[in-house]
Design an enzyme around this catalytic site. Sequence first.
Site, short mmCIF file in Angstrom:
data_model
loop_
_atom_site.label_atom_id
_atom_site.label_comp_id
_atom_site.label_asym_id
_atom_site.label_seq_id
_atom_site.Cartn_x
_atom_site.Cartn_y
_atom_site.Cartn_z
N GLU A 12 -43.25 6.83 10.38
CA GLU A 12 -44.03 7.08 9.10
C GLU A 12 -43.17 6.63 7.92
OE1 GLU A 12 -46.40 11.05 10.27
OE2 GLU A 12 -44.43 11.27 9.26
N GLY A 78 -53.44 16.85 12.08
CA GLY A 78 -54.89 17.02 13.18
C GLY A 78 -55.81 17.36 12.26
N GLU A 191 -45.15 20.91 8.76
CA GLU A 191 -44.01 21.08 8.05
C GLU A 191 -44.40 21.28 6.55
OE1 GLU A 191 -44.69 18.06 9.60
OE2 GLU A 191 -43.40 18.50 11.28
N ASP A 214 -55.43 12.52 14.74
CA ASP A 214 -56.04 13.03 15.96
C ASP A 214 -56.95 13.92 15.28
OD1 ASP A 214 -52.93 14.24 15.75
OD2 ASP A 214 -54.32 15.78 15.95
#
Length: 247
Positions: A12, A78, A191, A214
């Site tokens: 990332e 997600g 996080e 996802d």
Amino acid sequence: MTTAILSALPEEQAGLVHALAHPQRITRAGRSFWRGELHGRSVVLALSGIGKVAAATTATALVEHFGVARIVFTGVAGGLGDGVNVGDVVVAQSYLQHDMDASPLFPRWELPGYARAVLECDAPLSALLLIAARDCLIGGSGHFSSQSEVRSVHQGLIASGDRFVSSAQESQRLRDALRAAGHEVLAVEMEGAAVAQVCLDYNVPFAAMRTISDRADDTAHVDFPQFIQTVASRYAEHIVGKLLQLL
Ligand code: SAH
């Protein structure tokens, strides 16, 4: 005024490090921090590591050692909310730690000592991040317009916890439990809420955006790495670039 740009995974962060002018690498707490300039702005790029404790260590170092004026997190998550699909962006309005449970001593999800479960992000900084995300996904600059799918930008509650949520059953359970307590959750990751808590402790403005990699369901373990390899870094680079120009 230095802005910290925090990413969870090297994939990332790659585009941001590549774009950094006058890069200087500093090691602290077993982590690499990159100081430099992006779009003429002073920045520190850092990896949070995975999970809440790793992220809290990085955030603390950013405040204590680098004296950053604000922390912006870009990463993947997600999707949990209806219509929060792979490729969409969620800008956090607030965070909650879904694995915090000191009940019955405290209400479920409440952070003992903080008298709250929900940690608000900095509203002005989050508003700019929302503009930057919209600009990249939908607006004029059209960085992603060649892709056929329509991408959406959402803003709301994100839940963090030390679990990769990877079954439809678990994500449904999480969503339903939070909804029953009045929390409409859009996305789950590992996080952000820890960084939000550190930023609250130090009174440092915090904003976060997560691209949906996802749906936290039975195919999450396949969708997540695929997404990470292909698009996560490009999103971070473009949206952060736009944000820095707006600051
Ligand atoms: N070893 C893996 C670990 C990734 S953990 C790797 O490096 O490839 C997943 C990361 O993406 C975490 O940083 C988390 O914040 C985020 N994430 C994406 N989808 C998630 C999901 N369904 N549940 C929890 N975290 C998710």
